[in-house]
Design an enzyme around this catalytic site. Structure first.
Site, PDB file in Angstrom:
ATOM      1  N   ALA A 165      -2.859  -2.912  13.219  1.00  0.00           N
ATOM      2  CA  ALA A 165      -2.302  -1.591  12.931  1.00  0.00           C
ATOM      3  C   ALA A 165      -1.475  -1.067  14.098  1.00  0.00           C
ATOM      4  O   ALA A 165      -1.842  -1.227  15.263  1.00  0.00           O
ATOM      5  CB  ALA A 165      -3.431  -0.612  12.614  1.00  0.00           C
TER       6      ALA A 165
ATOM      7  N   HIS B 117      22.264  -2.719  13.786  1.00  0.00           N
ATOM      8  CA  HIS B 117      23.654  -2.590  14.214  1.00  0.00           C
ATOM      9  C   HIS B 117      23.853  -3.357  15.509  1.00  0.00           C
ATOM     10  O   HIS B 117      22.948  -3.462  16.336  1.00  0.00           O
ATOM     11  CB  HIS B 117      24.026  -1.119  14.458  1.00  0.00           C
ATOM     12  CG  HIS B 117      24.024  -0.294  13.218  1.00  0.00           C
ATOM     13  ND1 HIS B 117      25.123  -0.167  12.425  1.00  0.00           N
ATOM     14  CD2 HIS B 117      23.038   0.426  12.626  1.00  0.00           C
ATOM     15  CE1 HIS B 117      24.835   0.606  11.394  1.00  0.00           C
ATOM     16  NE2 HIS B 117      23.570   0.975  11.500  1.00  0.00           N
TER      17      HIS B 117
ATOM     18  N   ALA C  50      -1.934  -1.126   8.899  1.00  0.00           N
ATOM     19  CA  ALA C  50      -1.310   0.180   8.687  1.00  0.00           C
ATOM     20  C   ALA C  50      -0.286   0.500   9.774  1.00  0.00           C
ATOM     21  O   ALA C  50      -0.457   0.149  10.942  1.00  0.00           O
ATOM     22  CB  ALA C  50      -2.376   1.270   8.663  1.00  0.00           C
TER      23      ALA C  50
ATOM     24  N   ARG D 120       1.938  -9.184  20.143  1.00  0.00           N
ATOM     25  CA  ARG D 120       1.684 -10.416  20.893  1.00  0.00           C
ATOM     26  C   ARG D 120       0.443 -11.103  20.322  1.00  0.00           C
ATOM     27  O   ARG D 120      -0.471 -10.436  19.861  1.00  0.00           O
ATOM     28  CB  ARG D 120       1.440 -10.103  22.364  1.00  0.00           C
ATOM     29  CG  ARG D 120       2.613  -9.449  23.051  1.00  0.00           C
ATOM     30  CD  ARG D 120       2.361  -9.342  24.554  1.00  0.00           C
ATOM     31  NE  ARG D 120       3.319  -8.498  25.229  1.00  0.00           N
ATOM     32  CZ  ARG D 120       4.564  -8.825  25.503  1.00  0.00           C
ATOM     33  NH1 ARG D 120       5.028  -9.991  25.140  1.00  0.00           N
ATOM     34  NH2 ARG D 120       5.365  -7.998  26.130  1.00  0.00           N
TER      35      ARG D 120
ATOM     36  N   ASN E 144       0.833  -1.196   0.000  1.00  0.00           N
ATOM     37  CA  ASN E 144       0.000   0.000   0.000  1.00  0.00           C
ATOM     38  C   ASN E 144       0.873   1.255   0.000  1.00  0.00           C
ATOM     39  O   ASN E 144       2.094   1.191   0.103  1.00  0.00           O
ATOM     40  CB  ASN E 144      -0.932  -0.027   1.213  1.00  0.00           C
ATOM     41  CG  ASN E 144      -2.244   0.651   0.952  1.00  0.00           C
ATOM     42  OD1 ASN E 144      -2.286   1.721   0.357  1.00  0.00           O
ATOM     43  ND2 ASN E 144      -3.320   0.039   1.396  1.00  0.00           N
TER      44      ASN E 144
END
Length: 173
Positions: free
Chosen positions: A144, A99, A126, A164, A69
């Protein structure tokens, strides 16, 4: 100076092609995947909406029916695989590089990469952040705004920071 430009030129051209021309609203979404294939991404018939930003040098493989999207940012330094009919919602951030923790004088140490895999039929909502090395299982839903820091079991709904499991889903027969 000329040697430096010869080395940088392919990268500059790819950057302009992928993040300017291919990301433009002027390119129809039905054809955008063809333009991205010209840049070396391994895409089957899929939908990539405008405004997707790419960076990295790892292998990108998208299977048929996959959708990205608007506003998705893809760091594919460690590689990215998206299964058939999977999708990333608007504003999703896929990160395949990080890193090591460095000494006190410079906390961001040596860079590392790890491939991200999004399974067949998975739906990522989203503004989700997917961290390096994560595998999102087949038929999984990520709510989202979630941050996916660990692998996600197939056919399960995940939400939150960190994401979770909150519900199991029936697998498609």
């Amino acid at each position: 100076m000329i040697n430096l430009m010869q080395k940088l030129w392919p990268h500059l051209v790819r950057e302009i092609w992928v993040n300017s021309i291919c990301a433009s609203r002027l390119i129809p979404s039905q054809a955008r995947f063809l333009f991205l294939r010209l840049a070396g991404l391994r895409l089957r018939r899929c939908t990539v909406l405008h405004g997707v930003e790419w960076f990295g040098s790892g292998r990108v493989t998208f299977e048929r029916g996959m959708t990205l999207n608007r506003g998705v940012v893809v760091n594919h330094s460690g590689g990215l695989y998206m299964g058939e009919n999977s999708g990333l919602g608007p504003g999703t951030l896929v990160i395949t590089a990080t890193h090591e923790i460095g000494p006190a004088a410079k906390r961001w140490g040596d860079g590392t990469t790890a491939r991200v895999v999004v399974g067949r039929g998975a739906w990522v909502g989203a503004n989700v952040t997917i961290l390096p090395g994560v595998r999102i299982g087949e038929g999984c839903i990520i709510g989202a705004g979630s941050v996916v820091a660990r692998d996600c079991r197939p056919h399960t709904v995940y939400v939150g920071v960190p994401a979770r499991p909150v519900r199991s889903l029936e697998p498609v027969p």
